[in-house]
Structures are given as C-alpha cells and as structure tokens.
Scaffold this motif. Sequence first.
Motif, mmCIF file in Angstrom:
data_model
loop_
_atom_site.group_PDB
_atom_site.id
_atom_site.type_symbol
_atom_site.label_atom_id
_atom_site.label_comp_id
_atom_site.label_asym_id
_atom_site.label_seq_id
_atom_site.Cartn_x
_atom_site.Cartn_y
_atom_site.Cartn_z
ATOM 1 N N GLY A 40 0.831 -1.197 0.000
ATOM 2 C CA GLY A 40 0.000 0.000 0.000
ATOM 3 C C GLY A 40 0.860 1.238 0.000
ATOM 4 O O GLY A 40 2.078 1.174 -0.177
ATOM 5 N N LEU A 41 0.226 2.377 0.192
ATOM 6 C CA LEU A 41 0.966 3.632 0.202
ATOM 7 C C LEU A 41 1.605 3.921 1.544
ATOM 8 O O LEU A 41 2.449 4.810 1.643
ATOM 9 C CB LEU A 41 0.024 4.783 -0.173
ATOM 10 C CG LEU A 41 -0.568 4.721 -1.587
ATOM 11 C CD1 LEU A 41 -1.524 5.883 -1.805
ATOM 12 C CD2 LEU A 41 0.534 4.720 -2.640
ATOM 13 N N GLY A 42 1.229 3.183 2.579
ATOM 14 C CA GLY A 42 1.812 3.372 3.897
ATOM 15 C C GLY A 42 2.980 2.435 4.131
ATOM 16 O O GLY A 42 3.205 1.472 3.387
ATOM 17 N N LEU A 43 3.732 2.729 5.175
ATOM 18 C CA LEU A 43 4.896 1.913 5.540
ATOM 19 C C LEU A 43 4.497 0.956 6.646
ATOM 20 O O LEU A 43 4.004 1.358 7.693
ATOM 21 C CB LEU A 43 6.041 2.821 6.001
ATOM 22 C CG LEU A 43 7.352 2.125 6.383
ATOM 23 C CD1 LEU A 43 7.950 1.424 5.172
ATOM 24 C CD2 LEU A 43 8.334 3.143 6.975
ATOM 25 N N ARG A 44 4.703 -0.339 6.407
ATOM 26 C CA ARG A 44 4.399 -1.361 7.397
ATOM 27 C C ARG A 44 5.325 -2.555 7.187
ATOM 28 O O ARG A 44 6.008 -2.640 6.175
ATOM 29 C CB ARG A 44 2.932 -1.805 7.294
ATOM 30 C CG ARG A 44 2.593 -2.554 6.013
ATOM 31 C CD ARG A 44 1.122 -2.886 5.936
ATOM 32 N NE ARG A 44 0.782 -3.663 4.758
ATOM 33 C CZ ARG A 44 0.799 -4.989 4.700
ATOM 34 N NH1 ARG A 44 1.144 -5.695 5.771
ATOM 35 N NH2 ARG A 44 0.467 -5.618 3.594
ATOM 36 N N ARG A 227 4.798 5.806 -15.934
ATOM 37 C CA ARG A 227 3.506 6.487 -15.828
ATOM 38 C C ARG A 227 2.354 5.623 -16.337
ATOM 39 O O ARG A 227 1.186 5.942 -16.097
ATOM 40 C CB ARG A 227 3.525 7.800 -16.613
ATOM 41 C CG ARG A 227 3.720 7.616 -18.108
ATOM 42 C CD ARG A 227 3.726 8.936 -18.848
ATOM 43 N NE ARG A 227 2.429 9.551 -18.894
ATOM 44 C CZ ARG A 227 1.497 9.278 -19.805
ATOM 45 N NH1 ARG A 227 1.722 8.363 -20.738
ATOM 46 N NH2 ARG A 227 0.339 9.897 -19.784
ATOM 47 N N THR A 228 2.634 4.541 -17.051
ATOM 48 C CA THR A 228 1.581 3.684 -17.613
ATOM 49 C C THR A 228 1.289 2.467 -16.746
ATOM 50 O O THR A 228 0.416 1.670 -17.093
ATOM 51 C CB THR A 228 1.980 3.203 -19.016
ATOM 52 O OG1 THR A 228 3.108 2.320 -18.924
ATOM 53 C CG2 THR A 228 2.341 4.378 -19.908
ATOM 54 N N LEU A 229 2.010 2.317 -15.634
ATOM 55 C CA LEU A 229 1.824 1.133 -14.792
ATOM 56 C C LEU A 229 0.592 1.326 -13.918
ATOM 57 O O LEU A 229 0.666 1.760 -12.772
ATOM 58 C CB LEU A 229 3.072 0.891 -13.943
ATOM 59 C CG LEU A 229 4.355 0.592 -14.728
ATOM 60 C CD1 LEU A 229 5.527 0.395 -13.789
ATOM 61 C CD2 LEU A 229 4.170 -0.625 -15.625
ATOM 62 N N LYS A 230 -0.551 0.973 -14.462
ATOM 63 C CA LYS A 230 -1.825 1.114 -13.768
ATOM 64 C C LYS A 230 -2.590 -0.197 -13.831
ATOM 65 O O LYS A 230 -2.363 -1.034 -14.705
ATOM 66 C CB LYS A 230 -2.662 2.239 -14.391
ATOM 67 C CG LYS A 230 -1.976 3.606 -14.336
ATOM 68 C CD LYS A 230 -2.825 4.670 -14.993
ATOM 69 C CE LYS A 230 -2.119 6.034 -14.945
ATOM 70 N NZ LYS A 230 -2.924 7.093 -15.587
ATOM 71 N N ASP A 231 -3.522 -0.374 -12.875
ATOM 72 C CA ASP A 231 -4.333 -1.582 -12.881
ATOM 73 C C ASP A 231 -5.583 -1.386 -13.725
ATOM 74 O O ASP A 231 -5.739 -0.367 -14.412
ATOM 75 C CB ASP A 231 -4.696 -1.991 -11.449
ATOM 76 C CG ASP A 231 -5.378 -0.858 -10.688
ATOM 77 O OD1 ASP A 231 -5.935 0.046 -11.340
ATOM 78 O OD2 ASP A 231 -5.360 -0.885 -9.433
ATOM 79 N N SER A 235 -5.967 2.945 -11.416
ATOM 80 C CA SER A 235 -5.149 3.384 -10.284
ATOM 81 C C SER A 235 -3.723 2.872 -10.445
ATOM 82 O O SER A 235 -3.448 1.989 -11.255
ATOM 83 C CB SER A 235 -5.741 2.878 -8.967
ATOM 84 O OG SER A 235 -7.076 3.335 -8.809
ATOM 85 N N ALA A 236 -2.824 3.424 -9.659
ATOM 86 C CA ALA A 236 -1.433 2.993 -9.712
ATOM 87 C C ALA A 236 -1.329 1.519 -9.327
ATOM 88 O O ALA A 236 -1.897 1.081 -8.321
ATOM 89 C CB ALA A 236 -0.587 3.842 -8.775
#
Length: 273
Positions: A40-44, A227-231, A235-236
């Motif tokens: 995800g976008l968070g650090l864990r 920039r094209t790596l999307k699902d 979304s990214a």
Amino acid sequence: MTFRQMLRRSLYTVLIAAILAFFAIPMLWLASAPFDSDPGLGLRWPDWTLDNWRITFEHPYALGSLLNSLVLSSVATLVTTVLGTLASYALSRVRIPGRDALLYVLLLLSSVVTGTAAMVPIFVMMFQLGLINSQYATGLVIAGGMLPAAIFILKDFIDSVPRSYEESARVFGASPGQVLLHVVLPVARPGIATILVWAFVQAWGNFLLPFLLLRDVSQQPAAVLLRTLKDEGGSANLTVIPVFSLLYAIPVVALYLFVSKRYGFRFYGGIKA
C-alpha cells in the motif's frame, strides 16, 4: 547548560530527525514494498512474498524499458562526456575573444534547448529528419541539452591543470593527442567522473524528450513506462510499481558507487599551479 540552550538543542535534534524521516521513509517503503503481498501507500512490516517480482518480470515492456533506458542514457552520457571534455579543453587553452561571455551563453542555452519552449521545434526537426522512434537520435538530443553545462563545469577542472605539465610533455616529443590523453585527462579525472555520473542521471530520469520522440511503446525508456503502470481500474499498480522502481534505481546507485570508489568526486580542480 541553560534552559534556552537545552531547548535550542532539542529543537535542532527534532528538526534533524524530521528531515531524516522525510527522506528515509520513502526509501524504507521502496525497500519493503516489493516483497509485500499486499503493498500500500503506507509503511508497514511486509507480508513477505516474491510474487510481485514474478508479475513484474511477466510485464511485456518492463524489462525492455530498462534496457531502452540503458541504451539511451549510455549514448547521451558518452556524447556529453567526450564532446564536453574536448570542448572544455579547447576553451581553456585557446584564447578566444569573448570566451567567458560564450561560456555563460552556453550555460544559459542549457536551460533552454531541452526546455518546454523548445519541444515543438525539436519534434518538427526530428520528424522532418525521419528520426522519430530512434533511441540513438533521442540520446543525441538529450546530450545536446546537457553539453553546455558540462562544458561550463569541466572547464574549471581543465584550468586547474598546470600548463607546465603540457609543456614538459611537448619537450619530450608528445603529440597534442598524447598530451590530452596522458597529461590533462588523468589530472581532470575527478571532474570527468562527476560529469559522467551527472549526465547519466539526467538522461536516465529524462521523461519529456523520450515521451515526445519515442512513440513506439517498445522503444520507450523506463521513465516513460512508469507512468503507464496502472491496474484495470486506472489506479497505480502497487504490485508492479515498487519492484519496477527498485530495479529502476539500481543502475544509478551502482554507477555512483563504482565511480566514487574508483575515481572519486570533486567539484574543484585537484592540482594548482
């Protein structure tokens, strides 16, 4: 120690810690997310897996784009380093009227030639020459934008080489080419190493020129493909992006470490007359 001094030191420590965290957290995410089964976008703490690497390697253009970036950056770096060294040596040793003004004009042009204002004429020129989708031609255009700054920087290193070294070599029968290769370049080697890494980094991260001049996806470098790596939802794609970003960063770091260990970096001349 007074209360004011303790407070000042505490605030200074907090400020340094915040700055370190600002730079360290993205690096920790980049190091952990490629091995996380649900990044995800968070650090864990990651749920370790290698599936992200498999998915990235199965991407039809991921590895090819990294190879394209390597070719593009190598061409731009080689042209910038070689021509910049020769031009800076000529400007350093030949007395040309208005030489200093010429150098400042070249430095000014370095911020204009590849700027957004020049994109339309560059694209039209490349289209008329039939050089669209040519990695080598795109590398030359990138090198043309970096050359003025490279010449401006390298001239200081060449100026630091005492002329007496060259005169001694000529007395013993050295040709101009031998003087340059065996006397000037070894002394100016830290500056050349600095320009080499700087040019590679600039070309490696260049997005706008390859995006305009390389229309075929199979020819585009990693900076454009990223920039094209999307699902499927637009979304990214956080499964591929962390792995791809880590692979994207490795060549630059490896080149820096290699050149730094072998040649070293200095932004000033190593020898004074």
